[in-house]
Design a protein around this motif. Structure first.
Motif, PDB file in Angstrom:
ATOM      1  N   LYS A 277     -36.994 -34.182  51.272  1.00 47.43           N
ATOM      2  CA  LYS A 277     -38.136 -33.901  52.144  1.00 47.43           C
ATOM      3  C   LYS A 277     -38.008 -34.703  53.432  1.00 47.43           C
ATOM      4  N   THR A 278     -38.180 -34.036  54.551  1.00 45.84           N
ATOM      5  CA  THR A 278     -38.116 -34.682  55.862  1.00 45.84           C
ATOM      6  C   THR A 278     -39.304 -34.214  56.692  1.00 45.84           C
ATOM      7  N   VAL A 279     -39.954 -35.182  57.362  1.00 42.10           N
ATOM      8  CA  VAL A 279     -41.104 -34.882  58.218  1.00 42.10           C
ATOM      9  C   VAL A 279     -40.733 -35.199  59.666  1.00 42.10           C
ATOM     10  N   LEU A 280     -40.902 -34.212  60.517  1.00 40.53           N
ATOM     11  CA  LEU A 280     -40.608 -34.332  61.943  1.00 40.53           C
ATOM     12  C   LEU A 280     -41.914 -34.267  62.714  1.00 40.53           C
ATOM     13  N   LYS A 281     -42.137 -35.252  63.613  1.00 45.53           N
ATOM     14  CA  LYS A 281     -43.343 -35.272  64.444  1.00 45.53           C
ATOM     15  C   LYS A 281     -42.953 -35.089  65.902  1.00 45.53           C
ATOM     16  N   MET A 282     -43.701 -34.216  66.583  1.00 52.44           N
ATOM     17  CA  MET A 282     -43.384 -33.873  67.970  1.00 52.44           C
ATOM     18  C   MET A 282     -44.650 -33.842  68.815  1.00 52.44           C
ATOM     19  N   ASP A 283     -44.474 -34.098  70.119  1.00 51.13           N
ATOM     20  CA  ASP A 283     -45.521 -33.871  71.108  1.00 51.13           C
ATOM     21  C   ASP A 283     -45.141 -32.652  71.934  1.00 51.13           C
ATOM     22  N   VAL A 284     -46.136 -31.862  72.282  1.00 53.45           N
ATOM     23  CA  VAL A 284     -45.945 -30.731  73.183  1.00 53.45           C
ATOM     24  C   VAL A 284     -46.823 -30.954  74.406  1.00 53.45           C
ATOM     25  N   ARG A 285     -46.246 -30.761  75.605  1.00 51.43           N
ATOM     26  CA  ARG A 285     -46.988 -30.990  76.839  1.00 51.43           C
ATOM     27  C   ARG A 285     -46.710 -29.858  77.832  1.00 51.43           C
ATOM     28  N   ASP A 286     -47.773 -29.383  78.485  1.00 55.17           N
ATOM     29  CA  ASP A 286     -47.619 -28.395  79.548  1.00 55.17           C
ATOM     30  C   ASP A 286     -48.874 -28.426  80.409  1.00 55.17           C
ATOM     31  N   PHE A 287     -48.699 -28.210  81.719  1.00 50.93           N
ATOM     32  CA  PHE A 287     -49.836 -28.276  82.628  1.00 50.93           C
ATOM     33  C   PHE A 287     -50.668 -26.999  82.623  1.00 50.93           C
ATOM     34  N   THR A 288     -50.080 -25.861  82.283  1.00 46.51           N
ATOM     35  CA  THR A 288     -50.827 -24.611  82.317  1.00 46.51           C
ATOM     36  C   THR A 288     -51.278 -24.222  80.913  1.00 46.51           C
ATOM     37  N   LYS A 289     -52.398 -23.507  80.842  1.00 44.58           N
ATOM     38  CA  LYS A 289     -52.899 -23.042  79.553  1.00 44.58           C
ATOM     39  C   LYS A 289     -51.885 -22.124  78.877  1.00 44.58           C
ATOM     40  N   ASP A 290     -51.372 -21.157  79.652  1.00 46.94           N
ATOM     41  CA  ASP A 290     -50.438 -20.183  79.077  1.00 46.94           C
ATOM     42  C   ASP A 290     -49.136 -20.859  78.658  1.00 46.94           C
ATOM     43  N   GLY A 291     -48.648 -21.778  79.504  1.00 45.68           N
ATOM     44  CA  GLY A 291     -47.409 -22.476  79.173  1.00 45.68           C
ATOM     45  C   GLY A 291     -47.548 -23.301  77.908  1.00 45.68           C
ATOM     46  N   TYR A 292     -48.685 -23.960  77.770  1.00 39.52           N
ATOM     47  CA  TYR A 292     -48.932 -24.760  76.568  1.00 39.52           C
ATOM     48  C   TYR A 292     -48.969 -23.872  75.328  1.00 39.52           C
ATOM     49  N   GLN A 293     -49.692 -22.749  75.430  1.00 37.65           N
ATOM     50  CA  GLN A 293     -49.803 -21.858  74.276  1.00 37.65           C
ATOM     51  C   GLN A 293     -48.459 -21.245  73.925  1.00 37.65           C
ATOM     52  N   ASP A 294     -47.662 -20.934  74.953  1.00 39.87           N
ATOM     53  CA  ASP A 294     -46.320 -20.387  74.713  1.00 39.87           C
ATOM     54  C   ASP A 294     -45.460 -21.388  73.944  1.00 39.87           C
ATOM     55  N   ARG A 295     -45.561 -22.642  74.297  1.00 40.30           N
ATOM     56  CA  ARG A 295     -44.772 -23.685  73.612  1.00 40.30           C
ATOM     57  C   ARG A 295     -45.200 -23.827  72.150  1.00 40.30           C
ATOM     58  N   MET A 296     -46.502 -23.832  71.917  1.00 36.02           N
ATOM     59  CA  MET A 296     -46.981 -23.951  70.543  1.00 36.02           C
ATOM     60  C   MET A 296     -46.570 -22.728  69.724  1.00 36.02           C
ATOM     61  N   ASN A 297     -46.663 -21.546  70.336  1.00 37.49           N
ATOM     62  CA  ASN A 297     -46.257 -20.317  69.637  1.00 37.49           C
ATOM     63  C   ASN A 297     -44.759 -20.314  69.351  1.00 37.49           C
ATOM     64  N   PHE A 298     -43.972 -20.835  70.294  1.00 37.19           N
ATOM     65  CA  PHE A 298     -42.522 -20.896  70.090  1.00 37.19           C
ATOM     66  C   PHE A 298     -42.196 -21.729  68.857  1.00 37.19           C
ATOM     67  N   LEU A 299     -42.824 -22.880  68.723  1.00 34.19           N
ATOM     68  CA  LEU A 299     -42.548 -23.743  67.574  1.00 34.19           C
ATOM     69  C   LEU A 299     -43.001 -23.091  66.273  1.00 34.19           C
ATOM     70  N   LYS A 300     -44.144 -22.431  66.313  1.00 34.09           N
ATOM     71  CA  LYS A 300     -44.636 -21.734  65.118  1.00 34.09           C
ATOM     72  C   LYS A 300     -43.650 -20.642  64.698  1.00 34.09           C
ATOM     73  N   ASN A 301     -43.185 -19.858  65.667  1.00 31.27           N
ATOM     74  CA  ASN A 301     -42.249 -18.776  65.361  1.00 31.27           C
ATOM     75  C   ASN A 301     -40.899 -19.316  64.894  1.00 31.27           C
ATOM     76  N   LEU A 302     -40.476 -20.410  65.502  1.00 33.06           N
ATOM     77  CA  LEU A 302     -39.203 -21.009  65.095  1.00 33.06           C
ATOM     78  C   LEU A 302     -39.284 -21.504  63.653  1.00 33.06           C
ATOM     79  N   ALA A 303     -40.402 -22.137  63.307  1.00 34.79           N
ATOM     80  CA  ALA A 303     -40.572 -22.623  61.938  1.00 34.79           C
ATOM     81  C   ALA A 303     -40.579 -21.464  60.945  1.00 34.79           C
ATOM     82  N   GLU A 304     -41.257 -20.374  61.303  1.00 35.69           N
ATOM     83  CA  GLU A 304     -41.320 -19.214  60.397  1.00 35.69           C
ATOM     84  C   GLU A 304     -39.948 -18.565  60.244  1.00 35.69           C
ATOM     85  N   SER A 305     -39.197 -18.519  61.332  1.00 42.69           N
ATOM     86  CA  SER A 305     -37.852 -17.931  61.258  1.00 42.69           C
ATOM     87  C   SER A 305     -36.924 -18.776  60.407  1.00 42.69           C
ATOM     88  N   CYS A 306     -37.020 -20.097  60.568  1.00 42.04           N
ATOM     89  CA  CYS A 306     -36.184 -20.992  59.761  1.00 42.04           C
ATOM     90  C   CYS A 306     -36.557 -20.908  58.284  1.00 42.04           C
TER      91      CYS A 306
END
Length: 413
Positions: A277-306
């Protein structure tokens, strides 16, 4: 008491935040913060402010009552500063005043500690000014005691000059900003009763913050399968290698060490575990609302694909919002605090330099709670460092801007 003496008085109280007590949920995390809050409370009482309340969390609030005619109603402006200093240095502050004539500044001759012009070239802007510095063994504490001094000096000035017309002015001093904006998160905006506000925190004279990160926290958990090496083929699933593979699929170049200005990023902050078991902690930062949401969605999709690739239950992800960009609360007609600040700077012959803050501050949390709250400079430099310094003219300018903001608020009604 003049503003410099006031600031020096505050620096004599050690208010270093305690990460250990903060992690345990204790607020304030250090006794010095409550000691400083009590001192400020006594000063507010002496100045005749009302509705003074000091909570057991060291959150201190007070009101300077309006001196306008009873039938003249204006918006209530507020000002915030934090009580704690960063945990990078824990020693008591031994501040001193240096008449700066150029070149390097010797902070501690015995220990050979020098504030060097070559390393901090902005010093050249303050030749001929008095500068407050440390002895090289502590922080100066201008983050954020310069703000406290500026706010208190502005209040003193208004009390001493009752011909200056103003509406209700509210002030607030909060603990433990230096570890997750804890005081602001505990602050009751609705009970406070202000219409808008300003924090004073960071930045050289003229700088102004009305945008910062949209910030999120991400925890990704990788679950493998153990097996003895002698029979591991086709059975062992190493969660550590899964985590490393996940990290390798993050966008190249979108990390703190490669970005600046308003460029967002993914920050891999912590990884712990073993082959199971391994736990990875990350920060996500973006100045725009859409950019921030895109980053969070990218990580969610990447996790689901993996997870689909490595097997059911192999990867899980938790996404959480930490704070929003202050700019989200200052859009359209709600941007009037920016306009007032611009005029206040101009009336003091200060060129406004709006900067995007690549971090969070109390105003981000307060704005998200419904109190629009951009940030005014304190005049200090090199926060969180033994080389922290504060030009006296800049400190006085911060106080003058606060006074002018209050005057303009009354003028505009």
């Amino acid at each position: 008491m003049n503003i410099v003496d006031r600031f020096l008085q505050y620096t004599r109280i050690n208010t270093t935040t305690s990460r250990e007590k903060g992690a345990a949920g204790i607020m304030p995390s250090s006794d010095g913060q409550m000691e400083l809050a009590r001192l400020i409370k006594s000063e507010l009482e002496a100045l005749g402010l009302v509705d003074i309340e000091l909570r057991d969390t060291a959150i201190l609030t007070a009101t300077l009552p309006s001196n306008l005619p009873a039938d003249q109603k204006v918006k209530t402006v507020s000002f915030f500063a934090h009580l704690d200093t960063s945990a990078e240095q824990t020693n008591d502050t031994k501040a001193k005043i240096v008449g700066y004539e150029g070149g390097d500044i010797c902070l501690n001759e015995a220990q050979g500690i020098t504030l060097k012009l070559a390393e901090f070239p902005e010093l050249a802007n303050y030749i001929g000014d008095d500068i407050l510095v440390t002895d090289g063994n502590s922080l100066l504490g201008a983050d954020d005691k310069a703000a406290i001094a500026a706010i208190m000096d502005a209040v003193r000035h208004l009390v001493a000059n009752p011909h200056i017309l103003h509406g209700d002015v509210k002030v607030a001093f909060v603990p433990d900003e230096e570890q997750g904006l804890r005081g602001a998160k505990a602050f009751d905006v609705e009970a406070f009763g202000a219409d808008f506000g300003y924090t004073l925190d960071c930045c050289g004279i003229g700088e102004f913050v009305h945008e910062n990160w949209n910030a999120g926290d991400v925890v990704v958990t990788f679950t493998g399968q153990s097996a003895h090496p002698m029979s591991a083929k086709g059975k062992l699933k190493n969660s550590l290698l899964m985590a490393h593979k996940f990290i390798s699929m993050l966008p190249e170049g979108e990390a703190p060490q490669y970005t600046e200005g308003t460029e967002g990023y993914y920050w891999v902050k912590e990884m712990s575990g073993n082959s199971v078991k391994t736990v990875l902690k990350m920060d996500v930062r973006d100045f725009t609302k859409d950019g921030y949401q895109d980053r969070m969605n990218f990580l969610k999709n990447l996790a689901e694909s993996c997870c689909a690739l490595w097997g059911e239950g192999s990867v899980s992800i938790t996404l959480a919002d930490r704070y929003e960009n202050v700019a989200n609360s200052l859009e359209g007609d709600a941007g009037f605090p920016i306009d007032i600040a611009k005029l206040a700077y101009a009336r003091n012959d200060i060129e406004m330099k709006a900067i995007p803050m690549r971090g969070g501050y109390d105003g981000a949390v307060l704005s998200q709670k419904g109190l629009p709250c951009p940030n005014i400079f304190t005049g200090a430099h090199n926060f969180h460092s033994i080389y922290e310094y504060l030009p006296v003219k800049s400190l006085k300018a911060a106080s003058a801007v606060v006074v002018e903001v209050i005057k303009i608020t009354a003028e505009r009604g």
